[in-house]
Design a protein around this motif. Structure first.
Motif, PDB file in Angstrom:
ATOM      1  N   ARG A 131       0.760  -1.453   0.218  1.00  0.00           N
ATOM      2  CA  ARG A 131       0.186  -0.215  -0.339  1.00  0.00           C
ATOM      3  C   ARG A 131       0.976   0.862  -0.263  1.00  0.00           C
ATOM      4  NH1 ARG A 131      -1.967   3.389   3.614  1.00  0.00           N
ATOM      5  NH2 ARG A 131      -1.267   1.589   5.827  1.00  0.00           N
ATOM      6  N   LEU A 132       0.781   2.031  -0.841  1.00  0.00           N
ATOM      7  CA  LEU A 132       1.420   3.552  -1.035  1.00  0.00           C
ATOM      8  C   LEU A 132       0.915   4.522  -0.065  1.00  0.00           C
ATOM      9  CD1 LEU A 132       3.642   5.078  -3.057  1.00  0.00           C
ATOM     10  CD2 LEU A 132       1.397   5.821  -3.976  1.00  0.00           C
ATOM     11  N   VAL A 133       2.053   4.774   1.269  1.00  0.00           N
ATOM     12  CA  VAL A 133       1.839   5.260   1.804  1.00  0.00           C
ATOM     13  C   VAL A 133       2.104   6.657   2.179  1.00  0.00           C
ATOM     14  CG1 VAL A 133       2.577   5.658   4.186  1.00  0.00           C
ATOM     15  CG2 VAL A 133       2.283   3.573   3.879  1.00  0.00           C
ATOM     16  N   SER A 134       3.481   6.879   1.002  1.00  0.00           N
ATOM     17  CA  SER A 134       3.266   8.342   0.549  1.00  0.00           C
ATOM     18  C   SER A 134       4.755   8.994  -0.688  1.00  0.00           C
ATOM     19  CB  SER A 134       4.106   9.148   1.917  1.00  0.00           C
ATOM     20  OG  SER A 134       6.166   9.104   1.965  1.00  0.00           O
ATOM     21  N   VAL A 135       4.647   9.699  -1.058  1.00  0.00           N
ATOM     22  CA  VAL A 135       5.064   9.970  -2.203  1.00  0.00           C
ATOM     23  C   VAL A 135       6.162  11.722  -1.935  1.00  0.00           C
ATOM     24  CG1 VAL A 135       5.792  10.489  -4.906  1.00  0.00           C
ATOM     25  CG2 VAL A 135       4.240   9.571  -3.477  1.00  0.00           C
ATOM     26  N   GLU A 136       7.475  11.769  -1.897  1.00  0.00           N
ATOM     27  CA  GLU A 136       8.208  12.647  -1.652  1.00  0.00           C
ATOM     28  C   GLU A 136       9.249  13.176  -2.652  1.00  0.00           C
ATOM     29  OE1 GLU A 136       8.090  14.868   0.773  1.00  0.00           O
ATOM     30  OE2 GLU A 136       6.926  13.692   2.674  1.00  0.00           O
ATOM     31  N   GLN A 137       9.043  14.509  -3.577  1.00  0.00           N
ATOM     32  CA  GLN A 137      10.096  14.683  -4.075  1.00  0.00           C
ATOM     33  C   GLN A 137      11.528  15.641  -3.901  1.00  0.00           C
ATOM     34  OE1 GLN A 137       9.068  17.367  -8.019  1.00  0.00           O
ATOM     35  NE2 GLN A 137      10.970  16.651  -8.310  1.00  0.00           N
ATOM     36  N   ARG A 138      12.351  14.336  -3.630  1.00  0.00           N
ATOM     37  CA  ARG A 138      13.744  15.542  -3.197  1.00  0.00           C
ATOM     38  C   ARG A 138      14.377  15.733  -4.320  1.00  0.00           C
ATOM     39  NH1 ARG A 138      12.737  15.092   1.499  1.00  0.00           N
ATOM     40  NH2 ARG A 138      11.825  13.151   2.853  1.00  0.00           N
ATOM     41  N   GLY A 139      14.705  16.596  -4.864  1.00  0.00           N
ATOM     42  CA  GLY A 139      15.344  17.049  -6.290  1.00  0.00           C
ATOM     43  C   GLY A 139      14.985  16.091  -6.982  1.00  0.00           C
ATOM     44  N   GLN A 140      16.064  15.305  -7.658  1.00  0.00           N
ATOM     45  CA  GLN A 140      15.679  14.467  -9.134  1.00  0.00           C
ATOM     46  C   GLN A 140      15.040  13.032  -8.681  1.00  0.00           C
ATOM     47  OE1 GLN A 140      16.505  15.030 -12.011  1.00  0.00           O
ATOM     48  NE2 GLN A 140      15.398  16.965 -11.685  1.00  0.00           N
ATOM     49  N   PHE A 141      15.273  12.699  -7.384  1.00  0.00           N
ATOM     50  CA  PHE A 141      14.686  11.571  -6.719  1.00  0.00           C
ATOM     51  C   PHE A 141      13.125  11.750  -6.189  1.00  0.00           C
ATOM     52  CE2 PHE A 141      19.229  11.801  -6.016  1.00  0.00           C
ATOM     53  CZ  PHE A 141      19.265  10.742  -6.524  1.00  0.00           C
ATOM     54  N   ALA A 142      12.738  10.596  -6.553  1.00  0.00           N
ATOM     55  CA  ALA A 142      10.897   9.896  -6.012  1.00  0.00           C
ATOM     56  C   ALA A 142      11.231   9.432  -4.832  1.00  0.00           C
ATOM     57  CB  ALA A 142      10.413   9.506  -7.143  1.00  0.00           C
ATOM     58  N   GLU A 143      11.016   9.297  -3.326  1.00  0.00           N
ATOM     59  CA  GLU A 143      10.432   8.849  -2.721  1.00  0.00           C
ATOM     60  C   GLU A 143      10.201   8.141  -2.429  1.00  0.00           C
ATOM     61  OE1 GLU A 143      12.787  10.128   1.284  1.00  0.00           O
ATOM     62  OE2 GLU A 143      11.119  10.086   1.670  1.00  0.00           O
ATOM     63  N   LEU A 144       9.438   7.066  -2.628  1.00  0.00           N
ATOM     64  CA  LEU A 144       8.523   6.338  -2.601  1.00  0.00           C
ATOM     65  C   LEU A 144       8.518   5.565  -0.558  1.00  0.00           C
ATOM     66  CD1 LEU A 144       8.146   4.828  -6.036  1.00  0.00           C
ATOM     67  CD2 LEU A 144       7.275   7.418  -5.160  1.00  0.00           C
ATOM     68  N   THR A 145       7.310   5.189  -0.292  1.00  0.00           N
ATOM     69  CA  THR A 145       6.918   4.359   1.107  1.00  0.00           C
ATOM     70  C   THR A 145       5.937   3.887   0.601  1.00  0.00           C
ATOM     71  OG1 THR A 145       8.308   6.676   2.070  1.00  0.00           O
ATOM     72  CG2 THR A 145       6.928   4.514   3.414  1.00  0.00           C
ATOM     73  N   TYR A 146       6.103   2.852   0.947  1.00  0.00           N
ATOM     74  CA  TYR A 146       4.664   1.850   0.914  1.00  0.00           C
ATOM     75  C   TYR A 146       4.940   0.489   1.986  1.00  0.00           C
ATOM     76  CZ  TYR A 146       5.290   2.290  -4.335  1.00  0.00           C
ATOM     77  OH  TYR A 146       5.357   2.447  -5.722  1.00  0.00           O
ATOM     78  N   ALA A 147       3.100   0.589   2.765  1.00  0.00           N
ATOM     79  CA  ALA A 147       3.325  -0.583   3.563  1.00  0.00           C
ATOM     80  C   ALA A 147       3.102  -1.870   3.150  1.00  0.00           C
ATOM     81  CB  ALA A 147       1.853   0.130   4.109  1.00  0.00           C
ATOM     82  N   VAL A 148       3.958  -2.273   3.842  1.00  0.00           N
ATOM     83  CA  VAL A 148       3.852  -4.099   3.434  1.00  0.00           C
ATOM     84  C   VAL A 148       3.047  -4.791   3.963  1.00  0.00           C
ATOM     85  CG1 VAL A 148       5.401  -6.087   3.060  1.00  0.00           C
ATOM     86  CG2 VAL A 148       6.144  -3.912   2.940  1.00  0.00           C
ATOM     87  N   GLY A 149       1.791  -5.808   3.248  1.00  0.00           N
ATOM     88  CA  GLY A 149       0.750  -6.254   4.730  1.00  0.00           C
ATOM     89  C   GLY A 149       2.252  -7.873   4.654  1.00  0.00           C
ATOM     90  N   ALA A 150       1.292  -8.688   5.778  1.00  0.00           N
ATOM     91  CA  ALA A 150       1.723  -9.774   5.825  1.00  0.00           C
ATOM     92  C   ALA A 150       1.701 -11.047   4.563  1.00  0.00           C
ATOM     93  CB  ALA A 150       0.676 -10.512   7.089  1.00  0.00           C
ATOM     94  N   PRO A 151       2.337 -11.860   3.939  1.00  0.00           N
ATOM     95  CA  PRO A 151       2.206 -12.763   2.987  1.00  0.00           C
ATOM     96  C   PRO A 151       1.125 -14.046   3.217  1.00  0.00           C
ATOM     97  CG  PRO A 151       3.656 -13.615   4.383  1.00  0.00           C
ATOM     98  CD  PRO A 151       3.681 -12.194   4.948  1.00  0.00           C
ATOM     99  N   LYS A 152       0.034 -14.389   2.727  1.00  0.00           N
ATOM    100  CA  LYS A 152      -0.864 -15.462   2.344  1.00  0.00           C
ATOM    101  C   LYS A 152      -0.703 -16.515   3.301  1.00  0.00           C
ATOM    102  CE  LYS A 152      -4.755 -13.500   0.014  1.00  0.00           C
ATOM    103  NZ  LYS A 152      -4.070 -12.744  -1.131  1.00  0.00           N
ATOM    104  N   THR A 153      -1.148 -16.647   4.496  1.00  0.00           N
ATOM    105  CA  THR A 153      -1.219 -18.195   4.665  1.00  0.00           C
ATOM    106  C   THR A 153      -1.715 -18.983   3.584  1.00  0.00           C
ATOM    107  OG1 THR A 153      -2.629 -17.953   5.972  1.00  0.00           O
ATOM    108  CG2 THR A 153      -0.902 -17.708   7.012  1.00  0.00           C
TER     109      THR A 153
END
Ligand SMILES: NC(=O)c1ccc[n+]([C@@H]2O[C@H](COP(=O)([O-])OP(=O)(O)OC[C@H]3O[C@@H](n4cnc5c(N)ncnc54)[C@H](OP(=O)(O)O)[C@@H]3O)[C@@H](O)[C@H]2O)c1
Length: 190
Positions: free
Chosen positions: A166-188
């Motif tokens: 799940r995409l949590v945040s997107v930040e532009q840092r100059g020429q970089f894109a900082e993408l943060t994702y939350a990771v859910g548990a693997p399916k059992t």
């Protein structure tokens, strides 16, 4: 407490060239500015893990055996687990723990050492994948550089679908894109 994979990557999902070069990263205009969020990130980290290729890159690139004070400047006394089956040089004075134990056992040690702070998985991609397979990865922060390599060390060589990311945040840092994702548990299974 979270377990965070925080790394720079190319647009096509590589951490380094096939011969482990990061020249493409340092060549990005304003690369230093993109690191502006790093001290705050590091302040929240209580334990670090990396694979042996990453460790050997740090040793060589920063001449850490001869200049161990650099390790102290960055990582201070944070315990760092280096996954390897080999005998590798130790950075003098650093709290480095070489291991080939299962990631679950190492993760438990890291969480205990980190206390209320987070755990940082530095990479490479397959090692982080081992933590993800075990359901031990909470967050991915990928700082995407304006470069493609076509081949190299993969960011995360696993299949993790949108049901777990799940995409949590997107930040532009100059020429970089900082993408943060939350990771859910693997399916059992079943
Ligand atoms: N762009 C960035 O910000 C960034 C971030 C991180 C890394 N990097 C670069 O990306 C590249 C990553 O290299 P890599 O893909 O080879 O990954 P790596 O995780 O750094 O190293 C892989 C090696 O770690 C050891 N290892 C992995 N899992 C293990 C386990 N469960 N038990 C024991 N040993 C284990 C194995 O080596 P041995 O057992 O033979 O020692 C394996 O070949 C490096 O060049 C690094 O400098 C870049």
């Amino acid at each position: 407490m979270a377990t965070i994979y925080n790394t720079a990557t190319t647009l096509d999902g590589f951490l380094a060239t096939p011969d482990n070069s990061l020249d493409w990263l340092f060549a990005v205009e304003g690369a230093d500015d993109a690191e502006s969020s790093f001290p705050a990130f590091l302040a929240g980290i209580g334990a670090v893990a990396m694979g042996s290729t990453t460790y050997e890159w740090l040793l060589e690139h920063e001449a850490l055996v001869d200049e161990p004070q650099k390790w102290q400047e960055w990582y201070a006394d944070r315990p760092t687990w280096v996954f390897t089956h080999r005998d590798l040089p130790v950075v003098p004075g650093a709290d480095i723990r070489f291991t080939a134990e299962d990631v679950r056992a190492v993760h438990a040690q890291m969480v205990e050492a980190a206390g209320s702070r987070d755990v940082w998985l530095m990479g490479g991609g397959d090692l982080v994948g081992q933590f993800a397979d075990a359901g031990l990865l909470d967050t991915i922060t990928a700082t995407v550089a304006p470069a493609t390599l076509g081949s190299g060390a993969p960011l995360l060589p696993r299949v993790i679908g949108p049901g777990r990311l799940r995409l949590v945040s997107v930040e532009q840092r100059g020429q970089f894109a900082e993408l943060t994702y939350a990771v859910g548990a693997p399916k059992t299974p079943g």
